[in-house]
Design a protein around this motif. Sequence first.
Motif, mmCIF file in Angstrom:
data_model
loop_
_atom_site.group_PDB
_atom_site.id
_atom_site.type_symbol
_atom_site.label_atom_id
_atom_site.label_comp_id
_atom_site.label_asym_id
_atom_site.label_seq_id
_atom_site.Cartn_x
_atom_site.Cartn_y
_atom_site.Cartn_z
ATOM 1 N N ARG A 171 14.415 -4.546 -10.719
ATOM 2 C CA ARG A 171 13.217 -5.472 -11.317
ATOM 3 C C ARG A 171 12.018 -5.217 -10.239
ATOM 4 N N ARG A 172 12.460 -5.156 -8.780
ATOM 5 C CA ARG A 172 11.542 -5.386 -7.764
ATOM 6 C C ARG A 172 10.659 -3.921 -7.796
ATOM 7 N N TRP A 173 11.441 -2.892 -8.111
ATOM 8 C CA TRP A 173 11.143 -1.544 -8.060
ATOM 9 C C TRP A 173 10.406 -1.223 -9.317
ATOM 10 N N LEU A 174 10.596 -1.825 -10.372
ATOM 11 C CA LEU A 174 9.781 -1.638 -11.850
ATOM 12 C C LEU A 174 8.507 -2.369 -11.369
ATOM 13 N N LEU A 175 8.359 -3.654 -10.908
ATOM 14 C CA LEU A 175 7.350 -4.375 -10.619
ATOM 15 C C LEU A 175 6.346 -4.022 -9.801
ATOM 16 N N ALA A 176 6.848 -2.939 -8.794
ATOM 17 C CA ALA A 176 5.970 -2.467 -7.557
ATOM 18 C C ALA A 176 5.139 -1.373 -8.422
ATOM 19 N N ARG A 177 5.977 -0.356 -9.220
ATOM 20 C CA ARG A 177 5.380 0.684 -9.933
ATOM 21 C C ARG A 177 4.379 0.002 -10.879
ATOM 22 N N LEU A 178 4.846 -1.187 -11.783
ATOM 23 C CA LEU A 178 3.680 -1.544 -12.729
ATOM 24 C C LEU A 178 2.438 -2.077 -12.211
ATOM 25 N N THR A 179 2.628 -2.767 -11.103
ATOM 26 C CA THR A 179 1.466 -3.046 -10.697
ATOM 27 C C THR A 179 0.537 -2.184 -9.703
ATOM 28 N N ALA A 180 1.095 -1.084 -8.954
ATOM 29 C CA ALA A 180 0.346 0.028 -8.540
ATOM 30 C C ALA A 180 -0.120 0.852 -9.629
ATOM 31 N N LEU A 181 0.370 1.175 -10.733
ATOM 32 C CA LEU A 181 -0.251 2.086 -11.777
ATOM 33 C C LEU A 181 -1.100 1.125 -12.800
ATOM 34 N N GLY A 182 -0.437 -0.084 -13.075
ATOM 35 C CA GLY A 182 -1.118 -0.982 -13.952
ATOM 36 C C GLY A 182 -2.564 -1.259 -13.460
ATOM 37 N N MET A 222 0.763 -1.413 -0.033
ATOM 38 C CA MET A 222 0.019 -0.234 -0.062
ATOM 39 C C MET A 222 0.994 1.383 0.194
ATOM 40 N N THR A 223 1.956 1.066 0.634
ATOM 41 C CA THR A 223 2.909 2.268 0.719
ATOM 42 C C THR A 223 3.380 2.524 -0.676
ATOM 43 N N THR A 224 3.680 1.608 -1.537
ATOM 44 C CA THR A 224 4.177 1.858 -2.785
ATOM 45 C C THR A 224 3.094 2.411 -3.739
ATOM 46 N N VAL A 225 1.913 2.171 -3.570
ATOM 47 C CA VAL A 225 0.677 2.459 -4.239
ATOM 48 C C VAL A 225 0.697 3.803 -3.814
ATOM 49 N N ARG A 226 0.620 4.212 -2.760
ATOM 50 C CA ARG A 226 0.129 5.583 -2.214
ATOM 51 C C ARG A 226 1.358 6.826 -2.690
ATOM 52 N N LEU A 227 2.568 6.252 -2.645
ATOM 53 C CA LEU A 227 3.887 7.001 -3.242
ATOM 54 C C LEU A 227 3.758 7.286 -4.621
ATOM 55 N N VAL A 228 3.600 6.204 -5.437
ATOM 56 C CA VAL A 228 3.482 6.104 -6.757
ATOM 57 C C VAL A 228 2.520 6.911 -7.430
ATOM 58 N N THR A 229 1.421 6.994 -6.545
ATOM 59 C CA THR A 229 0.215 7.497 -7.106
ATOM 60 C C THR A 229 0.385 9.144 -6.829
ATOM 61 N N ARG A 230 1.015 9.496 -5.662
ATOM 62 C CA ARG A 230 1.273 10.816 -5.478
ATOM 63 C C ARG A 230 2.356 11.132 -6.642
ATOM 64 N N GLN A 231 3.325 10.620 -6.866
ATOM 65 C CA GLN A 231 4.350 10.793 -7.743
ATOM 66 C C GLN A 231 3.800 11.412 -8.955
ATOM 67 N N HIS A 232 2.547 10.623 -9.393
ATOM 68 C CA HIS A 232 2.190 10.653 -10.949
ATOM 69 C C HIS A 232 0.700 11.126 -10.719
ATOM 70 N N ARG A 233 0.250 11.942 -9.589
ATOM 71 C CA ARG A 233 -0.854 12.405 -9.570
ATOM 72 C C ARG A 233 -1.660 13.294 -10.455
ATOM 73 N N TRP A 234 -0.856 14.188 -11.285
ATOM 74 C CA TRP A 234 -1.462 14.694 -12.404
ATOM 75 C C TRP A 234 -2.032 13.828 -13.434
ATOM 76 N N VAL A 235 -1.046 12.820 -14.042
ATOM 77 C CA VAL A 235 -1.447 11.866 -14.906
ATOM 78 C C VAL A 235 -2.582 10.918 -14.397
ATOM 79 N N VAL A 236 -2.553 10.564 -13.303
ATOM 80 C CA VAL A 236 -3.573 9.837 -12.648
ATOM 81 C C VAL A 236 -4.894 10.528 -12.572
ATOM 82 N N GLY A 237 -4.694 11.857 -12.056
ATOM 83 C CA GLY A 237 -5.975 12.490 -11.913
ATOM 84 C C GLY A 237 -6.677 12.665 -13.386
ATOM 85 N N PHE A 238 -5.928 12.951 -14.336
ATOM 86 C CA PHE A 238 -6.462 13.242 -15.577
ATOM 87 C C PHE A 238 -7.037 12.260 -16.215
ATOM 88 N N VAL A 239 -6.605 10.991 -16.188
ATOM 89 C CA VAL A 239 -7.172 9.645 -16.590
ATOM 90 C C VAL A 239 -8.345 9.342 -15.855
#
Lengths: 328, 285
Positions: free
Chosen positions: A111-122, A1-18
């Motif tokens: 890889r773990r770093w990328l997979l966490a991000r892929l999972t969160a945003l994907g 959940m931490t990763t999801v929260r942080l990744v979402t905040r990093q990309h909040r403009w794009v996520v918000g737009f979509v």
Amino acid sequence: MTTVRLVTRQHRWVVGFVVILAFVIAALAVEAWAALAGLTAPASCIENLDAVSCADSRDFLAWNAELAERLMPAMAVLPLLAGIVVGVPLVASELETRTATIAWSLGASRRRWLLARLTALGMGLAIVLVVAAIAAELLVGVRHPLRGLNPGEFTFDDYGLHGPLVVLRGLAAFGIGVLAGLVVGRVLPALLIGGIAVVLLWGGLDALRSMGWPEPEVLVEEPGKYYMQFAFGSEATGDGTGWLDAAGQRVTWEQIVARSPIDYRPDDEDFDANAFDAWVYESFRPITLAIPGEKLAFVEWREAAALAAFTFVLLGTSVLIIERRRPT
Amino acid sequence: MPEPPLRTERFGRRYRRSRPWAVRDISLAFPDGSMTALVGPNGAGKSTLIRACLGFERPDEGRILVAGIDPQRDRPAAVEAIGYIPQSPSLYRSLTIGDHLVMALAARRSFDRDHALARVREAGLSERRKIGELSVGEQVQVALALALGTRAPLLLLDEPLASLDPLARRDFLTALVADVRGRGATAVLSSHIVTDVEQACDRLVVLGDGRLLLDAAIATAKEEHRTVPASELDGGRGAIGTFAGPDGQLLALVLDGSAGRPASLEEIVLGHLAAARAGRVAQTA
């Protein structure tokens, strides 16, 4: 959940737009669905739309023209646009702003770093697209008047603009975006390259689909039944209609004319068109040559499986090459 | 003999075949518990060397060993042994300091969040502040907290002092020295500012033109090098290199133990860089 929260905040403009884009489209689709679902468009009105009793049918067509028909193209664009704008910055922005250097120096596994991000945003992207796809599914379910006349039939109309294909097209575009961003390392050029790749994907899917349509079948027309497959069938085969003789053989119009006991001279004033037509309908049965709607599920899931495999390959390639990527 | 925390063997890196080597033939061993000042002008290859330790750059020649591990063969294990501050702080502007500590803990299980947080507070910062609101100097302090929080046996700090004011530089170095000396870690600090690193470091490595110019303990280097006015030397004979002093007088760096006066660390660096430049000029000619 931490990763999801942080990744979402990093990309909040794009996520918000979509999220806003998808939810606005979904809300409009639900509004159109609610309006259309409350209207009845009987078969009798198809050929007599101006009748007083056909007010609902007129409203039905108006709602369809004003909202539903404008929303469906948006459903074609939404997954591709959402996928690419969410996918590209996932790695490209980290390379561009050099945050990748600190992230990759803190974590042992890229890889773990990328997979966490892929999972969160994907996953987030998939959820947003599922909402839009369900809304579109509802709308498609009511927006074709003929669907109600032939209950239980599937239709190829609005193919790919509702249901699982919306989500899977979005995830494929996401995969293209991630890979483009990872390779290019800058957001704007990667958006451009990823956008071109998505357009090519769209064209490629279209071409593959045209090559791989199931064989058209002969459907004998029945009185009072309307053929939703017709437009699709004619497009796929280039020959959407035809005739069967008493022996069940397909015959061309020229063959019918040749067999006619009445001399077929439509330009002649003495020619009895009614007698000729009566003979034709007595001796032959009109057919529609088309891919039956029941095949929709097969075509849809075949494309879904291909898109899922394609997405898996794209994301898998990204996971592999990130290990060799030089942070700028 | 135990493996040093960091060793390079004839390390060389060239970014393109058509371009000159960024660094070449660098063989160094950084002793356990040492603090090394990695000094050199822009383009000398300091960042390339540090980034190669993390596996960010692939050697075209030779190799690098972090605690005996080649980052090209086992990068995760090498990275695990390193705490790193990149040349620019490179933090997430939209996240808070606290978010960075949480992220670091998620990325590295051994990350000491409390230790990092204590460092953040020592620097007068609140973990609730967003990175985007911080000055570059404050961002460097956060980057230091992250590096120290790793509790890694090897710290690689790529020009962290460049953007700090003198007081912040002193504060930074004090915290760094206390941590490194306190737990017997090894640190490599690349910098342009020789006077600042002198108070913190015990070893000096000078890179110039992509080559290793000097590798010595600072105390030894200061004992061995002396500065004399260039006019006192017979045609510059015996000089390592000549450079202009603060008053414009041409000075020469020599190894003669009796001539002139003891050289300052800055003069040692300048002398060796001048020698490298003279060599390059001679080669070009």
